[in-house]
Design an enzyme around this catalytic site. Sequence first.
Site, PDB file in Angstrom:
ATOM      1  N   ASP A   1       6.000  35.388 112.114  1.00 39.63           N
ATOM      2  CA  ASP A   1       6.741  34.627 113.129  1.00 39.63           C
ATOM      3  C   ASP A   1       6.764  35.390 114.455  1.00 39.63           C
ATOM      4  O   ASP A   1       7.714  36.091 114.783  1.00 39.63           O
ATOM      5  CB  ASP A   1       8.153  34.274 112.664  1.00 39.63           C
ATOM      6  CG  ASP A   1       8.171  33.105 111.702  1.00 39.63           C
ATOM      7  OD1 ASP A   1       7.088  32.570 111.402  1.00 39.63           O
ATOM      8  OD2 ASP A   1       9.269  32.717 111.254  1.00 39.63           O
TER       9      ASP A   1
ATOM     10  N   TYR B   1       6.859  31.710 118.046  1.00 38.95           N
ATOM     11  CA  TYR B   1       7.613  30.462 117.890  1.00 38.95           C
ATOM     12  C   TYR B   1       7.082  29.396 118.847  1.00 38.95           C
ATOM     13  O   TYR B   1       7.840  28.627 119.437  1.00 38.95           O
ATOM     14  CB  TYR B   1       9.113  30.691 118.119  1.00 38.95           C
ATOM     15  CG  TYR B   1       9.801  31.314 116.930  1.00 38.95           C
ATOM     16  CD1 TYR B   1      10.566  30.561 116.050  1.00 38.95           C
ATOM     17  CD2 TYR B   1       9.659  32.672 116.661  1.00 38.95           C
ATOM     18  CE1 TYR B   1      11.176  31.136 114.950  1.00 38.95           C
ATOM     19  CE2 TYR B   1      10.261  33.260 115.559  1.00 38.95           C
ATOM     20  CZ  TYR B   1      11.021  32.477 114.713  1.00 38.95           C
ATOM     21  OH  TYR B   1      11.618  33.045 113.614  1.00 38.95           O
TER      22      TYR B   1
ATOM     23  N   HIS C   1       5.775  37.679 104.862  1.00 45.90           N
ATOM     24  CA  HIS C   1       6.821  36.996 105.618  1.00 45.90           C
ATOM     25  C   HIS C   1       8.044  36.609 104.790  1.00 45.90           C
ATOM     26  O   HIS C   1       9.185  36.894 105.178  1.00 45.90           O
ATOM     27  CB  HIS C   1       6.247  35.749 106.299  1.00 45.90           C
ATOM     28  CG  HIS C   1       7.209  35.117 107.265  1.00 45.90           C
ATOM     29  ND1 HIS C   1       7.731  35.793 108.347  1.00 45.90           N
ATOM     30  CD2 HIS C   1       7.765  33.867 107.303  1.00 45.90           C
ATOM     31  CE1 HIS C   1       8.550  34.993 109.016  1.00 45.90           C
ATOM     32  NE2 HIS C   1       8.592  33.833 108.395  1.00 45.90           N
TER      33      HIS C   1
ATOM     34  N   HIS D   1      16.780  30.274 103.039  1.00 41.82           N
ATOM     35  CA  HIS D   1      15.465  30.441 102.408  1.00 41.82           C
ATOM     36  C   HIS D   1      15.562  31.024 100.994  1.00 41.82           C
ATOM     37  O   HIS D   1      14.656  31.718 100.530  1.00 41.82           O
ATOM     38  CB  HIS D   1      14.556  31.316 103.275  1.00 41.82           C
ATOM     39  CG  HIS D   1      14.385  30.794 104.673  1.00 41.82           C
ATOM     40  ND1 HIS D   1      13.828  29.558 104.925  1.00 41.82           N
ATOM     41  CD2 HIS D   1      14.711  31.332 105.892  1.00 41.82           C
ATOM     42  CE1 HIS D   1      13.814  29.357 106.244  1.00 41.82           C
ATOM     43  NE2 HIS D   1      14.342  30.408 106.838  1.00 41.82           N
TER      44      HIS D   1
ATOM     45  N   HIS E   1      11.399  36.155 107.917  1.00 42.87           N
ATOM     46  CA  HIS E   1      11.785  34.787 107.543  1.00 42.87           C
ATOM     47  C   HIS E   1      13.287  34.538 107.583  1.00 42.87           C
ATOM     48  O   HIS E   1      13.750  33.603 108.235  1.00 42.87           O
ATOM     49  CB  HIS E   1      11.221  34.459 106.166  1.00 42.87           C
ATOM     50  CG  HIS E   1      11.096  32.989 105.884  1.00 42.87           C
ATOM     51  ND1 HIS E   1      10.665  32.077 106.830  1.00 42.87           N
ATOM     52  CD2 HIS E   1      11.338  32.269 104.757  1.00 42.87           C
ATOM     53  CE1 HIS E   1      10.625  30.873 106.296  1.00 42.87           C
ATOM     54  NE2 HIS E   1      11.044  30.957 105.040  1.00 42.87           N
TER      55      HIS E   1
ATOM     56  N   HIS F   1      16.740  35.250 109.023  1.00 40.28           N
ATOM     57  CA  HIS F   1      17.122  35.806 110.319  1.00 40.28           C
ATOM     58  C   HIS F   1      18.358  36.688 110.187  1.00 40.28           C
ATOM     59  O   HIS F   1      19.436  36.389 110.695  1.00 40.28           O
ATOM     60  CB  HIS F   1      17.353  34.679 111.324  1.00 40.28           C
ATOM     61  CG  HIS F   1      16.138  33.842 111.538  1.00 40.28           C
ATOM     62  ND1 HIS F   1      16.171  32.584 112.106  1.00 40.28           N
ATOM     63  CD2 HIS F   1      14.818  34.083 111.271  1.00 40.28           C
ATOM     64  CE1 HIS F   1      14.949  32.095 112.155  1.00 40.28           C
ATOM     65  NE2 HIS F   1      14.110  32.988 111.659  1.00 40.28           N
TER      66      HIS F   1
END
Length: 433
Positions: A177, A180, A293, A303, A330, A332
């Site tokens: 990531d 974005y 990730h 997640h 992944h 945050h």
Amino acid sequence: MVPNKLKILLPLWAVVMAITAVKATADYVRPPARKTLHFPWDPKPSSHPQQVHISLAGENHMRVTWITSDASSPSLVEYGTSPGQYTSKGHGDTTSYSYILYSSGTIHHTVIGPLEHNTVYYYRCGGQGPELHFKTPPAQFPVTFAVAGDLGQTGWTKSTLDHIDLCEYDVHLLPGDLSYADYIQRRWDTFGELVQPLASARPWMVTQGNHEKENIPFFIDGFESYNARWKMPYEESGSSSNLFYSFEVAGAHVVMLGSYTYYDENSDQYNWLKADLSTVDRKKTPWLLALFHVPWYNSNHAHQGEGDEMMQVMEPLLYAAGVDIVFAGHVHAYERSKRVYNGKSDPCGPVHITIGDGGNKEGLANRYKDPSPEWSVFREASFGHGELKIVNSTHAFWSWHRNDDDESVRSDEAWITSFTTTGCVAKEQKEGR
């Protein structure tokens, strides 16, 4: 009178207890979110090098990547160890891509070397533009990695990058990531502009996240933008895909895996990983790191369980090889585990660190499972970055630096011992796991 007083006092007591509980479980009040950065239009000559970044490209070599608007601009890198004195040069190749109505500039990839270790090189791309410089990693310990995933382009991203810039690091590790961009290709360009001051001076080694997919079924394959812009040393490490590869630096073997490409036992990635791990020489590279990730060990509600399938297939390979530390993004937030394997603490398992808190636009993942799993040591939903200093063949110092407004606050730290001192690796290899 007593019942009426109780009706008044009970709610007040509940509020007091709630406040007390919050203070007891969260001693840090997070600053508010910050907006996406604005990048004013800054016209440059068509042959002017833009979005320069570097990455390791095999032993003693560096890949320099940049973009120009002029397709005829040469993929030339001139370089030397003194400012303005370019004693060597390298020639590379170019690529480009189209994405709906967007057409990228000409993307240049040029590998230069062989280079000396721990040396500052001054360089120029395309025969013009500003002089830049980078420092090669050392040949031996100590070596320092800066680690931050899920960066994006917000005010918190800028703060994280500013803090990393103050760190005396050798290589930046990014577990997915990046920009974005999320299909808006111009955001890849602004991300390149944002990170150039750091990414042109130290190698950035990255792997893909879900925000790099950008696939449109039947029209555009996934990861087209990412693969064109961020070419990693997959060919140099015997991989068939830019989405998984490995590299070595100063006594560490680092495996970069793809959470969003096939990883079952019949896949190219699985077979490559198995072969790659079999070549690791712990006398040459006593430290073994892995990045991907989607975390396998995650006590955040965000997640939850998304990495279970990959974990089921690949965790035994990492365990048998004696991987020391696993980094993921992944989620945050930040979390560090004990040594863990098969869902529980294990002295021969790796330490898992989730560090998807670089500064993304989606905000922080604030909700954790309660009670905390026995394998979880420290967890906090704050933006920040990590620093891994491998001091020698046996000991490394890990620290996580929370973004507290514009100050970098060391909020978690731990000494980690390499498996080369424990006998775990020899035990697992003997058992043939």
